[in-house]
Design a protein around this motif. Structure first.
Motif, PDB file in Angstrom:
ATOM      1  N   VAL A 170       1.865   6.876  -2.753  1.00 16.30           N
ATOM      2  CA  VAL A 170       3.098   6.850  -3.530  1.00 16.30           C
ATOM      3  C   VAL A 170       3.902   8.099  -3.193  1.00 16.30           C
ATOM      4  N   THR A 171       5.144   7.911  -2.778  1.00 14.52           N
ATOM      5  CA  THR A 171       6.040   9.034  -2.521  1.00 14.52           C
ATOM      6  C   THR A 171       7.016   9.154  -3.678  1.00 14.52           C
ATOM      7  N   LEU A 172       6.989  10.292  -4.348  1.00 14.75           N
ATOM      8  CA  LEU A 172       7.912  10.559  -5.451  1.00 14.75           C
ATOM      9  C   LEU A 172       9.068  11.397  -4.914  1.00 14.75           C
ATOM     10  N   ARG A 173      10.291  10.976  -5.183  1.00 15.34           N
ATOM     11  CA  ARG A 173      11.476  11.672  -4.676  1.00 15.34           C
ATOM     12  C   ARG A 173      12.376  12.026  -5.855  1.00 15.34           C
ATOM     13  N   ALA A 174      12.811  13.276  -5.898  1.00 16.79           N
ATOM     14  CA  ALA A 174      13.630  13.733  -7.023  1.00 16.79           C
ATOM     15  C   ALA A 174      14.598  14.812  -6.548  1.00 16.79           C
ATOM     16  N   TYR A 175      15.621  15.064  -7.360  1.00 21.49           N
ATOM     17  CA  TYR A 175      16.640  16.057  -7.004  1.00 21.49           C
ATOM     18  C   TYR A 175      16.358  17.353  -7.753  1.00 21.49           C
ATOM     19  N   LEU A 176      16.223  18.438  -7.000  1.00 21.19           N
ATOM     20  CA  LEU A 176      15.964  19.758  -7.569  1.00 21.19           C
ATOM     21  C   LEU A 176      17.225  20.595  -7.444  1.00 21.19           C
ATOM     22  N   GLN A 177      17.748  21.014  -8.599  1.00 17.53           N
ATOM     23  CA  GLN A 177      18.966  21.813  -8.596  1.00 17.53           C
ATOM     24  C   GLN A 177      18.637  23.269  -8.287  1.00 17.53           C
ATOM     25  N   GLN A 178      19.288  23.798  -7.244  1.00 17.53           N
ATOM     26  CA  GLN A 178      19.040  25.157  -6.824  1.00 17.53           C
ATOM     27  C   GLN A 178      20.352  25.775  -6.308  1.00 17.53           C
ATOM     28  N   SER A 236       0.808  -1.212   0.000  1.00 20.01           N
ATOM     29  CA  SER A 236       0.000   0.000   0.000  1.00 20.01           C
ATOM     30  C   SER A 236       0.846   1.269   0.000  1.00 20.01           C
ATOM     31  N   GLU A 237       2.162   1.141   0.196  1.00 16.81           N
ATOM     32  CA  GLU A 237       3.049   2.298   0.175  1.00 16.81           C
ATOM     33  C   GLU A 237       4.216   2.036  -0.767  1.00 16.81           C
ATOM     34  N   PHE A 238       4.486   3.014  -1.631  1.00 18.91           N
ATOM     35  CA  PHE A 238       5.553   2.876  -2.625  1.00 18.91           C
ATOM     36  C   PHE A 238       6.439   4.121  -2.582  1.00 18.91           C
ATOM     37  N   LEU A 239       7.735   3.923  -2.756  1.00 21.43           N
ATOM     38  CA  LEU A 239       8.694   5.023  -2.880  1.00 21.43           C
ATOM     39  C   LEU A 239       9.368   4.908  -4.235  1.00 21.43           C
ATOM     40  N   LEU A 240       9.211   5.941  -5.061  1.00 19.71           N
ATOM     41  CA  LEU A 240       9.830   5.967  -6.383  1.00 19.71           C
ATOM     42  C   LEU A 240      10.808   7.133  -6.431  1.00 19.71           C
ATOM     43  N   GLN A 241      12.072   6.847  -6.689  1.00 23.36           N
ATOM     44  CA  GLN A 241      13.101   7.892  -6.724  1.00 23.36           C
ATOM     45  C   GLN A 241      13.625   8.061  -8.137  1.00 23.36           C
ATOM     46  N   PHE A 242      13.574   9.284  -8.629  1.00 20.77           N
ATOM     47  CA  PHE A 242      14.020   9.586  -9.984  1.00 20.77           C
ATOM     48  C   PHE A 242      15.534   9.763 -10.038  1.00 20.77           C
ATOM     49  N   GLU A 243      16.098   9.447 -11.195  1.00 20.54           N
ATOM     50  CA  GLU A 243      17.516   9.685 -11.411  1.00 20.54           C
ATOM     51  C   GLU A 243      17.788  11.186 -11.441  1.00 20.54           C
ATOM     52  N   GLN A 244      19.000  11.567 -11.051  1.00 23.28           N
ATOM     53  CA  GLN A 244      19.392  12.963 -11.155  1.00 23.28           C
ATOM     54  C   GLN A 244      19.680  13.300 -12.600  1.00 23.28           C
ATOM     55  N   GLY A 245      19.306  14.504 -13.016  1.00 23.99           N
ATOM     56  CA  GLY A 245      19.548  14.920 -14.381  1.00 23.99           C
ATOM     57  C   GLY A 245      18.459  15.858 -14.859  1.00 23.99           C
ATOM     58  N   ALA A 246      18.679  16.453 -16.041  1.00 27.14           N
ATOM     59  CA  ALA A 246      17.751  17.436 -16.573  1.00 27.14           C
ATOM     60  C   ALA A 246      16.443  16.796 -17.017  1.00 27.14           C
ATOM     61  N   GLU A 247      16.500  15.584 -17.559  1.00 30.24           N
ATOM     62  CA  GLU A 247      15.301  14.899 -18.042  1.00 30.24           C
ATOM     63  C   GLU A 247      15.313  13.451 -17.560  1.00 30.24           C
ATOM     64  N   PRO A 248      15.030  13.209 -16.290  1.00 30.52           N
ATOM     65  CA  PRO A 248      15.039  11.835 -15.782  1.00 30.52           C
ATOM     66  C   PRO A 248      13.924  11.005 -16.413  1.00 30.52           C
ATOM     67  N   PRO A 249      14.185   9.737 -16.698  1.00 27.44           N
ATOM     68  CA  PRO A 249      13.145   8.882 -17.300  1.00 27.44           C
ATOM     69  C   PRO A 249      11.993   8.672 -16.331  1.00 27.44           C
ATOM     70  N   PRO A 250      10.794   8.430 -16.854  1.00 29.15           N
ATOM     71  CA  PRO A 250       9.634   8.223 -15.971  1.00 29.15           C
ATOM     72  C   PRO A 250       9.746   6.911 -15.209  1.00 29.15           C
ATOM     73  N   LEU A 251       9.046   6.835 -14.097  1.00 29.83           N
ATOM     74  CA  LEU A 251       8.946   5.621 -13.302  1.00 29.83           C
ATOM     75  C   LEU A 251       7.491   5.164 -13.324  1.00 29.83           C
ATOM     76  N   HIS A 252       7.259   3.889 -13.017  1.00 28.80           N
ATOM     77  CA  HIS A 252       5.868   3.439 -13.084  1.00 28.80           C
ATOM     78  C   HIS A 252       5.555   2.331 -12.091  1.00 28.80           C
ATOM     79  N   LEU A 253       4.271   2.213 -11.790  1.00 31.57           N
ATOM     80  CA  LEU A 253       3.712   1.081 -11.067  1.00 31.57           C
ATOM     81  C   LEU A 253       2.840   0.285 -12.029  1.00 31.57           C
TER      82      LEU A 253
END
Length: 324
Positions: A315-323, A169-186
Motif C-alpha cells: 500500500v502506497t500512502l500519498r499526502a501533501y506536506l506543507q513546508q 496486490s498493490e494499492f495507492l491511497l491519496q489523502f486530501e490536502q488540509g490540516a486534518e484529512p479524513p482517513p482512507l481504508h481498504l
C-alpha cells in the motif's frame, strides 16, 4: 398498489465466492416485495444495469420468482442467487422492481466478489450509491479485464479455461490536502468456504491479515487503525469467512474488516518571521509517500500454489506536506 421492499434501501451484498472451474459455488440472500395496499400488486424484476457475464453469456445474479402477484397486505419472498462464472473483484447489478402506477422507481442493488484465494483485499466501495449504464465500464473493457487467458482460444494445456488473477496486490491511497484529512481504508475479508453452500467444514487454516508501516523519512506522519482498534504502526487480526446463505436481515456485508490509514501532518508553524508575515506562502509544500507492507495468510489457496501460500500486498500512502 403501494410497493415496499426489504431491505428498505435495496442493497443486497452476497459476499465473496471462491472461483472453481465448475462454477458450482454460490451464495444466496433473501429480499422481500411487500404490498401495503388493499388491491393486489403485480411486480416484475427487470435488470436495468446488468453485471458482467462470463465468456458464454451466463449472468452471475438470478432472482426467483422474478415476477408475480402479491395479495393485498401480503408479501413475496424472493431468493437472490450469486453464482459467478469467473474471478472478478466486484460484480454489481441494478434491478428495477417494476410495479404499475408508482410515483418513483424502486431498485435492488446487488453486489458480490469472486477470487481464487479465500482471503482478499479490495478498495473501499460505496454501497448504495446509485449507478446506471452511463457510469459503468464499457462491457468490452470490463470483459477484457477478466478474460480467460491461456494457449490458443483461452484454454490451458488440459483444455480448461485459465483466468487472470483478479486479486489486487498493490494499492495507492491519496489523502486530501488540509490540516486534518479524513482517513482512507481498504476492505479485507474471507470468501465463503470452498464448495459453498453445500461445503462440509473446511480443513483450510484460518485466514488472517497483517499490515505494517515501513519506516522512512515521513512514516511518522502515518498510522494504521483496524476497525474498532487503536492507531499504531501495524495492524493484524483474523478473518472470518462469510455466510453462504443469508436471511432477510443479513443483506449487508458481514465480516469484512476495514483497515484505516491516517495521515497526521505536523501543526502549522508560525509564519511570522522577523516581523514579516509569510502567510501567503502557507500553501507551499510537497507530496510525500509512505509504504505499507501487508500480507494475507491462511484460508483456501489455489491448487497451483503451495499449501499455506500467502499473498503479499503493498500500500502506497500519498499526502501533501506543507513546508516553507
Amino acid at each position: 398498489p403501494v410497493l415496499k421492499i426489504e431491505p428498505h434501501d435495496g442493497i443486497v451484498h452476497l459476499g465473496s465466492v471462491i472461483h472453481s472451474k465448475e462454477s458450482k459455488d454460490y451464495t444466496t440472500a433473501q429480499v422481500l416485495v411487500r404490498n401495503d395496499s388493499d388491491v393486489e400488486l403485480s411486480y416484475n424484476l427487470e435488470t436495468i444495469v446488468p453485471a458482467d457475464a462470463n465468456h458464454s453469456g451466463v449472468r452471475p445474479f438470478t432472482l426467483a420468482p422474478s415476477k408475480g402477484t402479491v395479495e393485498p397486505q401480503g408479501e413475496q419472498l424472493v431468493t437472490v442467487t450469486f453464482r459467478p462464472q469467473r474471478p472478478m473483484a466486484l460484480f454489481r447489478e441494478k434491478v428495477l422492481v417494476n410495479v404499475p402506477n408508482q410515483g418513483k422507481p424502486t431498485y435492488f442493488y446487488l453486489y458480490g466478489h469472486c477470487f481464487q484465494y479465500q482471503a482478499y483485499a479490495i478498495p473501499s466501495m460505496a454501497l448504495g450509491s446509485d449507478f446506471d449504464a452511463a457510469t459503468e465500464v464499457a462491457p468490452s473493457s470490463a470483459f477484457a479485464d477478466s478474460l480467460a487467458v491461456g494457449c490458443g482460444s483461452n484454454a490451458g494445456s488440459d483444455g480448461e479455461i485459465v483466468h487472470q488473477k483478479m486479486q489486487q496486490s498493490e494499492f495507492l491511497l491519496q489523502f486530501e490536502q488540509g490540516a486534518e484529512p479524513p482517513p482512507l481504508h481498504l476492505l479485507v475479508g474471507a470468501s465463503v468456504a470452498k464448495g459453498s453452500p453445500l461445503a462440509p467444514p473446511s480443513a483450510a487454516p484460518g485466514a488472517s491479515y497483517r499490515f505494517e508501516i515501513i519506516q522512512s523519512e515521513f512514516s511518522s506522519y502515518f498510522s494504521i487503525e483496524p476497525e474498532g482498534g487503536k492507531a499504531d504502526t501495524k495492524a493484524e487480526g483474523a478473518l472470518v469467512a462469510g455466510n453462504a446463505t443469508k436471511q432477510l436481515t443479513e443483506s449487508r456485508p458481514e465480516k469484512q474488516v476495514k483497515i484505516f490509514f491516517r495521515y497526521s501532518p505536523p501543526k502549522e508553524s508560525n509564519l511570522n518571521v522577523g516581523g514579516v508575515d509569510l502567510g501567503l506562502l502557507g500553501g507551499i509544500g510537497q507530496w510525500i509517500t509512505c509504504k505499507v507492507q501487508g500480507s494475507l495468510r491462511g484460508g483456501y489457496v489455489p491448487q497451483s500454489e503451495p499449501p499455506g501460500a500467502s499473498q503479499d500486498i503493498t500500500v502506497t500512502l500519498r499526502a501533501y506536506l506543507q513546508q516553507i
